[in-house]
Design a protein around this motif. Sequence first.
Motif, mmCIF file in Angstrom:
data_model
loop_
_atom_site.group_PDB
_atom_site.id
_atom_site.type_symbol
_atom_site.label_atom_id
_atom_site.label_comp_id
_atom_site.label_asym_id
_atom_site.label_seq_id
_atom_site.Cartn_x
_atom_site.Cartn_y
_atom_site.Cartn_z
ATOM 1 N N ASN A 1 0.831 -1.211 0.000
ATOM 2 C CA ASN A 1 0.000 0.000 0.000
ATOM 3 C C ASN A 1 0.861 1.254 0.000
ATOM 4 O O ASN A 1 2.095 1.182 -0.018
ATOM 5 N N SER A 2 0.190 2.395 0.010
ATOM 6 C CA SER A 2 0.928 3.654 -0.147
ATOM 7 C C SER A 2 1.915 3.885 0.991
ATOM 8 O O SER A 2 2.902 4.595 0.839
ATOM 9 N N ALA A 3 1.642 3.246 2.134
ATOM 10 C CA ALA A 3 2.555 3.410 3.271
ATOM 11 C C ALA A 3 3.693 2.387 3.221
ATOM 12 O O ALA A 3 4.493 2.299 4.141
ATOM 13 N N GLY A 4 3.702 1.569 2.161
ATOM 14 C CA GLY A 4 4.765 0.580 2.027
ATOM 15 C C GLY A 4 4.510 -0.715 2.777
ATOM 16 O O GLY A 4 5.356 -1.596 2.820
ATOM 17 N N VAL A 5 3.307 -0.833 3.389
ATOM 18 C CA VAL A 5 2.994 -2.047 4.141
ATOM 19 C C VAL A 5 2.621 -3.154 3.156
ATOM 20 O O VAL A 5 1.845 -2.944 2.239
ATOM 21 N N THR A 6 3.195 -4.332 3.361
ATOM 22 C CA THR A 6 2.918 -5.427 2.434
ATOM 23 C C THR A 6 2.639 -6.721 3.203
ATOM 24 O O THR A 6 2.829 -6.773 4.421
ATOM 25 N N GLY A 7 2.166 -7.763 2.487
ATOM 26 C CA GLY A 7 1.953 -9.072 3.112
ATOM 27 C C GLY A 7 0.730 -9.141 3.997
ATOM 28 O O GLY A 7 0.648 -9.952 4.910
ATOM 29 N N LYS A 8 -0.269 -8.249 3.748
ATOM 30 C CA LYS A 8 -1.474 -8.260 4.586
ATOM 31 C C LYS A 8 -2.636 -8.936 3.856
ATOM 32 O O LYS A 8 -2.639 -9.009 2.632
ATOM 33 N N ASN A 9 -3.622 -9.386 4.638
ATOM 34 C CA ASN A 9 -4.854 -9.919 4.052
ATOM 35 C C ASN A 9 -5.850 -8.787 3.821
ATOM 36 O O ASN A 9 -5.789 -7.754 4.492
ATOM 37 N N PHE A 10 -6.771 -9.011 2.885
ATOM 38 C CA PHE A 10 -7.871 -8.058 2.707
ATOM 39 C C PHE A 10 -9.046 -8.472 3.592
ATOM 40 O O PHE A 10 -9.567 -7.692 4.370
ATOM 41 N N PHE A 11 -9.441 -9.757 3.471
ATOM 42 C CA PHE A 11 -10.523 -10.274 4.318
ATOM 43 C C PHE A 11 -9.930 -10.915 5.567
ATOM 44 O O PHE A 11 -8.873 -11.548 5.511
ATOM 45 N N ASN A 12 -10.630 -10.745 6.656
ATOM 46 C CA ASN A 12 -10.195 -11.284 7.936
ATOM 47 C C ASN A 12 -10.108 -12.811 7.861
ATOM 48 O O ASN A 12 -11.050 -13.470 7.448
ATOM 49 N N ASP A 13 -8.939 -13.334 8.223
ATOM 50 C CA ASP A 13 -8.757 -14.784 8.122
ATOM 51 C C ASP A 13 -8.249 -15.360 9.431
ATOM 52 O O ASP A 13 -7.329 -16.165 9.459
ATOM 53 N N THR A 14 -8.819 -14.892 10.539
ATOM 54 C CA THR A 14 -8.398 -15.404 11.836
ATOM 55 C C THR A 14 -9.123 -16.713 12.096
ATOM 56 O O THR A 14 -10.344 -16.716 12.251
ATOM 57 N N SER A 15 -8.396 -17.827 12.094
ATOM 58 C CA SER A 15 -9.074 -19.092 12.362
ATOM 59 C C SER A 15 -9.430 -19.133 13.852
ATOM 60 O O SER A 15 -8.777 -18.467 14.661
ATOM 61 N N PRO A 16 -10.442 -19.869 14.298
ATOM 62 C CA PRO A 16 -11.250 -20.739 13.443
ATOM 63 C C PRO A 16 -12.500 -20.043 12.918
ATOM 64 O O PRO A 16 -13.456 -20.713 12.562
ATOM 65 N N GLN A 17 -12.502 -18.718 12.850
ATOM 66 C CA GLN A 17 -13.703 -18.026 12.408
ATOM 67 C C GLN A 17 -13.803 -18.039 10.897
ATOM 68 O O GLN A 17 -13.444 -17.082 10.236
ATOM 69 N N THR A 18 -14.277 -19.157 10.353
ATOM 70 C CA THR A 18 -14.418 -19.226 8.908
ATOM 71 C C THR A 18 -15.899 -19.226 8.555
ATOM 72 O O THR A 18 -16.751 -19.254 9.419
ATOM 73 N N GLY A 19 -16.160 -19.177 7.281
ATOM 74 C CA GLY A 19 -17.543 -19.271 6.826
ATOM 75 C C GLY A 19 -18.225 -17.928 6.715
ATOM 76 O O GLY A 19 -17.654 -16.884 7.066
#
Lengths: 293, 457
Positions: free
Chosen positions: B309-327
């Motif tokens: 991103n513009s701040a140089g931050v990389t390697g992030k997710n767009f959608f929350n992927d904290t397990s076990p909260q799936t679905g």
Amino acid sequence: MRISTSYRYEYFSSVVSQTASTMFDAQQRVSTGKRLNSPSDDPSGATFSVKARDLRASLAQYDSNIFAAKQVLGTSDNALASIGNLLNAAKTTALKGANGTNSAQAMSALAVSVREMATNLVTYANAQAPDGRYVFSGQSTDKKPFSELNGSVSYAGDTADIKSEVSPGNAIVTNTQGSPLLSDIYNALETLQNKLASNDSAAVASLSLQAIDDLTLRVTLARGQIGSKSQTVTELSAQNRRRSDELSTAISNVEDVDMTQAISDYQQANTAYQAALTVSSQSSKLSLMDFLK
Amino acid sequence: MSSFSGIEISTRALQAFQHQLDVTGHNIANVNTPGYSRQVVDLQASTPELRNVGKTFAFGTGVDVTSVNRIRDAFLDARRITVQSASAKVGQEQIGMQQVADSLNEPSDNGVSAAMTKFFDAWSGLAGGTGTTGAQTKVQAAATSLTQRVRDLYGSLQSQQSAQADTVTQDLKDLQTKINSIDNLNTQIRDQKVSGAEANDLMDKRQKLIDEVCGLVNVSVIANPNGTVSLHMGQLTLVDEAGARKVPTTFDSTTGAISDSTGTYPILGGKIAGEASNVQRIESYKSDLDKLANTLKTSVNAVYVGATNSAGVTGKNFFNDTSPQTGAAYFSMTAAIIADPSMIAASTTGRAGDGDLALKLSGLRQSGQASLGGKSPVSFYGDLVNRIGQDAAFAKSGNDTQTALLQQVSAQIQSVSGVSLDDEMANMLRFQRSYQAAAKALSMFDETTQSLLAIMK
């Protein structure tokens, strides 16, 4: 068939409520203009509509992408047109300077006007689209691409292309690379200015005239490319709009009622309802009791 | 031969006609009683008396009341039991499926599909208008509404599913109550039969309860010689001569069966079967919605994780992927993006005008996903809408058919057993006239006897 009393009333009430519900449905279709109020009304129609609406919405997005692309193309073209004019003026100046009959004073006056041109060139090369993005800095649209220092120009942008989605699965490059073309023009103007300032009419004739012609050609080519892209996106925009209109018609065919049909259905249902009411009220008046005194 | 036999004949006739008038009154009184079957008094000529008047002749002795019967067709009752179960099942399915279909909000601009379209459009817009905060805000807004609508739809499916499952529990309690009442009536009917009389009104009451039980589950009914009935649901005895059983209360929504220590019993008909099938269908819709949410999350994140991103931050997710909260229930954006749309990246380079990743994300719209059976997200969801629509439409047409069948059988039963006021009026007139005639005869016999007695004075 033997008709029991309660069955007669049950039957009347079920017929009346059935015809009333048919009439209500018909009424609803007339007043909402929709025949597809739930996916269950027409499952395959609903699926078609979901997919067609998706496509139509994406066409609207392509159209807005095209609008943004056109602004970039227009800004670039305007800037390059000004630069072309500037090169013409530079050529006229160079022709004057190549003449060899000019006084040293006249030559330095020409040099000053070329200096002016170089400054203007930098202004044109830093053209910004209406949304503030620099159009000649590659992908680094937030950086002012050209800056001038002591007779030389530096480029702060990159040479990457910006792509924009203009029709399904089709992305075009919207930007024109400012470097090295614009730097080359600057350098040519700078050389011309130096030769004029040093009163070297022979060098002006041998070097600069040809160089300016080459650069004018490159600018013309770049403008030609922009022109053909503008034409492409204009055509695509018309095509997208046509496709979107077709989709709207198709969606309307699936979702909307045929008014004539709907109104005639409603009238039919209304008549059936009235008939049911009339028959029910008339025949429930009939009873053997009325005939036994 | 008695001189008073004429009086006796008339008296018995008066009594018989009085009974007929009483039964007519009872029929009229119950013209609006649900489940009531009309009753008739069965008469027969009483045993003739042999008189010797030179030769021996058989002289009639009047009329006898043999029984009071309810008019009922056992064949129609049996037919109704089958139709009732089937009708109640599809009726419940129709209600449940229609609710699900309506809750989709499709086709419209307010459904999941429109939100999904806007989401991909927003990425396309970001690619075309990179470096402008407006385009980033649009992506954030579109993703907010997409995740919100997916979660809402899932929540709505969930609550409809649990409402159906809760109703099963209620209906099983209801079934138990009805079975207990049938057992109660069985006892009363058997006792009354022992005393020699038909328990007409009690049998009507029981028939109505049997119909109601058939509306809840699939039932086979056996009439026992002693007047009681036995009800079985497949292998499970609900009630028989030995009394009412305890209905198992453990309901398995995935198999649609109830079970207790004695075994597992599938419910194949009636409202409860409809509820079970609704629960199962909604479960499969929920699982499709889960698939969609998980696929969107995984495929978008797989591309987005390479973004800068513009701040140089990389390697992030767009959608929350904290397990076990799936679905679908936990479908949401990462906290950083919710907090600040300018954190949204469009490219691997992080350059203001680079939109290569945004373009790739927009392209996911058309790309088939293995986890969606090779379909694109929009097409997969469109097919889900189709499936739900088909299920609801199928339940509706099934319900229409079964309702018509049930109405037919009910009409036939009503035709046989229902009270017709016209009939009763005609009968009343007939019985009244008969009564008047019998009274006339009595007075005639009385006069005859009087004249005889006058001679003896």
